[in-house]
Design a protein around this motif. Structure first.
Motif, short mmCIF file in Angstrom:
data_model
loop_
_atom_site.label_atom_id
_atom_site.label_comp_id
_atom_site.label_asym_id
_atom_site.label_seq_id
_atom_site.Cartn_x
_atom_site.Cartn_y
_atom_site.Cartn_z
N GLU A 24 -2.00 66.98 67.32
CA GLU A 24 -0.79 66.59 68.04
C GLU A 24 -0.53 65.12 67.73
OE1 GLU A 24 2.12 66.88 69.18
OE2 GLU A 24 1.82 68.04 71.00
N ILE A 25 0.76 64.74 67.79
CA ILE A 25 1.14 63.36 67.53
C ILE A 25 1.76 62.79 68.80
CG2 ILE A 25 2.53 61.83 66.11
CD1 ILE A 25 2.63 64.03 64.01
N ARG A 26 1.24 61.66 69.25
CA ARG A 26 1.74 61.03 70.46
C ARG A 26 2.69 59.92 70.08
NH1 ARG A 26 -2.35 61.52 75.29
NH2 ARG A 26 -1.46 63.59 75.32
N ALA A 27 3.90 59.96 70.65
CA ALA A 27 4.89 58.94 70.32
C ALA A 27 5.41 58.30 71.59
CB ALA A 27 6.05 59.58 69.54
N GLU A 28 6.09 57.17 71.42
CA GLU A 28 6.67 56.49 72.58
C GLU A 28 8.10 56.11 72.28
OE1 GLU A 28 4.55 53.01 73.64
OE2 GLU A 28 5.90 52.53 75.31
N ARG C 9 6.38 58.46 77.12
CA ARG C 9 5.49 59.02 76.11
C ARG C 9 5.81 60.49 75.89
NH1 ARG C 9 -0.53 59.91 78.07
NH2 ARG C 9 0.21 62.00 78.54
N ILE C 10 5.98 60.89 74.64
CA ILE C 10 6.13 62.32 74.39
C ILE C 10 5.23 62.75 73.24
CG2 ILE C 10 8.51 62.45 75.21
CD1 ILE C 10 9.42 62.66 72.38
N ASP C 11 4.79 63.99 73.32
CA ASP C 11 3.98 64.57 72.26
C ASP C 11 4.92 65.37 71.37
OD1 ASP C 11 1.09 65.27 74.37
OD2 ASP C 11 1.72 63.48 73.30
N LEU C 12 4.93 65.03 70.07
CA LEU C 12 5.94 65.59 69.18
C LEU C 12 5.84 67.10 69.05
CD1 LEU C 12 6.04 62.86 66.41
CD2 LEU C 12 7.44 63.10 68.47
N GLY C 13 4.61 67.61 68.95
CA GLY C 13 4.46 69.06 68.78
C GLY C 13 4.93 69.81 70.01
N ASP C 14 4.73 69.21 71.17
CA ASP C 14 5.07 69.87 72.41
C ASP C 14 6.55 69.75 72.73
OD1 ASP C 14 4.81 68.97 75.80
OD2 ASP C 14 4.56 71.00 75.04
#
Lengths: 108, 410, 129
Positions: A24-28, C9-14
């Motif tokens: 998974e990749i966490r972004a802001e 904050r967001i998780d791209l896959g989700d």
């Protein structure tokens, strides 16, 4: 580069230990000077299990209890790695820290 | 008043396709002739499972507008969703073949003209209904028409059965002593899997989108579930009962549709036969529509295409191509003379994969407050949902070994 | 209008990948088949959503991905469509983009099928009633 090229790529830590793959990749979301937001990659989640998190790292995805417990257990060795500690240049992704220094997932 | 009543016809049609399509009709007859009423508990379990999951799917559609296959790719990721798509698509296509074959058999029984003659005209007729007949008209016509199968229930009373002995069979749960346990287990798994075939929730949730359900329609969707599926289960049990009363004591092994309608003819004469043939025609044709459309729904919802009967076909070209090609392939398969009902037995293999991969995402999304807000699952739905998922997982594990070991229930 | 900042904050896959994309007026666009990333300041930034069978095939990889490439080309699919991030109005429960962008995003295979096959069958212009 595409997100699909990151997710699923094998990962090793500083000692060479197999950490699994990027799951998974966490972004802001960061507002820029002109007011429009930018989605900046902050880090990744790496783990051995292929079973997904199914959104259980979010606060509003709850229950059923047995499933949450199962997902938590499956991800007990999954870790969050900040982008600064990542080296994505090679075929295998390298983490600049040993496994023991990495943060476990706080939510699921 | 009548508008409210007609609002539940989606649930009825979905249930008819799920419980008394040609494969289930024959299976209920086979099971009733072989085990009497001992398998009623399997049908009850299946009704419980599909009710809970169809309710979750209906709630998700009403609140968020997303149909089930849409969610499968989102939650499982494109790879696992593709595995599900492959399995579900094969099951659904095999079922379309069976339904077309079933309609042909019914017309042959009614007219005496060989079934293979009817295959192509039936295929064309199904396609025409998909192309031109409105969704609500379709579900009302074939849903209500399929209810004519209720004549089996009427026949049960006219056969003057020994009620206490029937009751004992229902409560007994176990097969009669002269029947092998693995074969009993195989039929139990097959009956359960057919009650919960994925295309039921794909069709039900997509139908909710076709009808434009919103949050205001939550009570409508629940009425559809609570009325439709138990009714479907009752119809299946009635067919089982007729076989149990007439064929079980005689030790007749069922292999044809004509044997299954025999008890109705015995009880109600020619009038009964006419009604039951109309009922089977409507149910089977309706199931053909349900499965034919579902093949398009699942492919379109995996890839993100526009879809549905509510769109002009030129706006949903890939969807209509899928449905059309699926029907064409089914017609070709049935025209070769292969036993189409036997094909549905093979689809059990794919159920082992498709069922867990379909219902797990539904359960997860039904708990997601981002999607459902305050309408997310309560304790009852979760407890039954998890329980059914365990049963589904067990059924999935034993389906293929049982099928190989018993030679598909011989 | 800012769909992101309250999310933090967001998780791209989700939250983004494999979600359905629709326009504000309800136009169906497609799925988020992949995300295009741009290098910036030591890390990466999400530049655009990618829509199209080519993008999905690349993500699936392996023999299935190659098969999807072939099928896509057979139906005249081309390079994936790009939807820039500033076209996004909302991301939950589906990704909603501006109507203009929704209409501008092509689907070559759909257009080809409409012209060559489906559009030629009588009655294709009206929804069933």
């Amino acid at each position: 580069m595409r997100a699909g090229e990151l997710i699923g790529r094998p990962v090793r830590d500083a000692t060479g230990r197999d950490l699994g793959a990027i799951r998974e990749i966490r972004a802001e979301a960061v507002p820029r000077a002109d007011g429009l937001p930018e989605l900046v990659l902050r880090g990744v989640i790496v783990g051995r299990t292929r079973v997904r998190l199914f959104g259980y790292q979010r606060h509003d995805q709850r229950g059923p209890v047995p499933l949450v417990a199962l997902i938590r257990w499956l991800h007990r060795h999954s870790r969050y790695v900040a982008w600064e500690d990542l080296d994505v240049s090679g075929r295998e992704v390298r983490v600049r820290r040993p496994f023991g220094e990495l943060a476990p997932l706080d939510q699921p | 008043m009548s508008k409210k009543f007609l609002a539940v016809t989606l649930g009825i049609l979905t249930a008819v396709g799920g419980f008394v399509d040609i494969g289930d009709l024959v299976e209920s007859g086979v099971v009733g002739a072989r085990y009497g009423m001992a398998m009623v508990w399997v049908t009850v379990l299946g009704v419980l499972g599909i009710c809970v999951y169809a309710d979750m799917s209906g709630r998700i559609v009403a609140v968020s507008g997303r149909p089930v296959f849409d969610l499968i790719r989102e939650r499982l990721g494109p790879r696992m969703a593709l595995v599900n798509l492959a399995g579900s698509f094969l099951i659904t296509l095999l079922t379309v073949c069976a339904e077309i074959g079933g309609v042909a058999i019914v017309i042959e029984l009614a007219s005496g003209v060989d079934r293979l003659v009817w295959v192509l005209p039936i295929g064309v007729l199904i396609w025409l209904v998909v192309w031109r007949v409105g969704f609500e008209r379709m579900e009302t016509g074939f849903g209500l028409g399929g209810l004519a199968i209720g004549v089996f229930a009427v026949a049960v009373f006219f056969l003057h059965p020994d009620w206490s002995s029937l009751g004992a069979q229902v409560a007994g749960l176990a097969p009669p002593p002269d029947q092998a346990l693995p074969t009993y287990a195989y039929h139990a798994v097959a009956l359960f899997a057919s009650a919960m075939t994925p295309y039921e929730v794909f069709f039900f949730s997509s139908g909710g989108v076709e009808e434009g359900w919103t949050v205001k329609d939550l009570s409508v969707q629940r009425a559809n579930v609570l009325l439709g599926f138990p009714l479907g289960g009752l119809l299946a049990i009635a067919v089982m009962a007729c076989s149990a009363i007439v064929l079980f004591p005689a030790g007749v092994d069922v292999s044809q549709v004509s044997q299954i309608v025999l008890p109705v003819t015995l009880a109600l004469g020619t009038a009964g036969l006419v009604i039951v043939l109309i009922g089977i025609f409507a149910a089977t044709f309706g199931a053909a529509l349900e499965t034919g459309l579902s093949s398009g729904y699942m492919l379109a919802q995996y890839f993100g295409w526009d879809w549905g009967k509510r769109r002009a076909p030129r706006k949903a070209a890939r969807f209509h191509l899928t449905v059309g090609v699926g029907l064409l392939v089914a017609v070709l398969v049935v025209q070769t003379g292969l036993d189409p009902v036997g094909l549905t037995e093979i689809s059990l293999i794919f159920s082992a994969v498709a069922l867990p991969l379909t219902y797990l995402p539904v359960l997860i999304v039904a708990n997601d407050r981002e999607y459902l807000g305050k309408h997310a699952n309560g304790h009852f739905s979760n407890i039954v949902g998890v329980g059914m998922l365990v049963v589904i997982a067990i059924a999935a594990l034993v389906a293929i070994p049982l099928m190989i070991f018993t030679g598909a229930g011989q | 209008m800012n769909p992101w900042t309250d999310l933090g904050r967001i998780d791209l896959g989700d939250a983004l990948l494999d979600r359905q994309i629709i326009g504000e007026d309800g136009t169906v666009v497609g799925k988020v088949d992949d995300l295009e990333l741009r290098a910036e300041g030591g890390t990466y930034v999400v530049d655009a959503l990618l829509v199209g069978p080519e993008a999905l095939a690349d993500r699936l990889g392996g023999p299935i991905g190659r098969l999807l490439h072939h099928i896509g080309r057979g139906f005249r699919a081309q390079a994936p469509q790009r939807i820039p991030l500033n076209a996004i109005r909302r991301i939950e429960p589906t990704v909603v983009v501006t109507t203009a962008v929704a209409h501008a995003t092509d689907s070559p295979s759909e257009d080809w099928l409409r012209r060559r096959v489906i559009g030629r069958i009588p009655g294709a212009g009206r929804a069933s009633r």
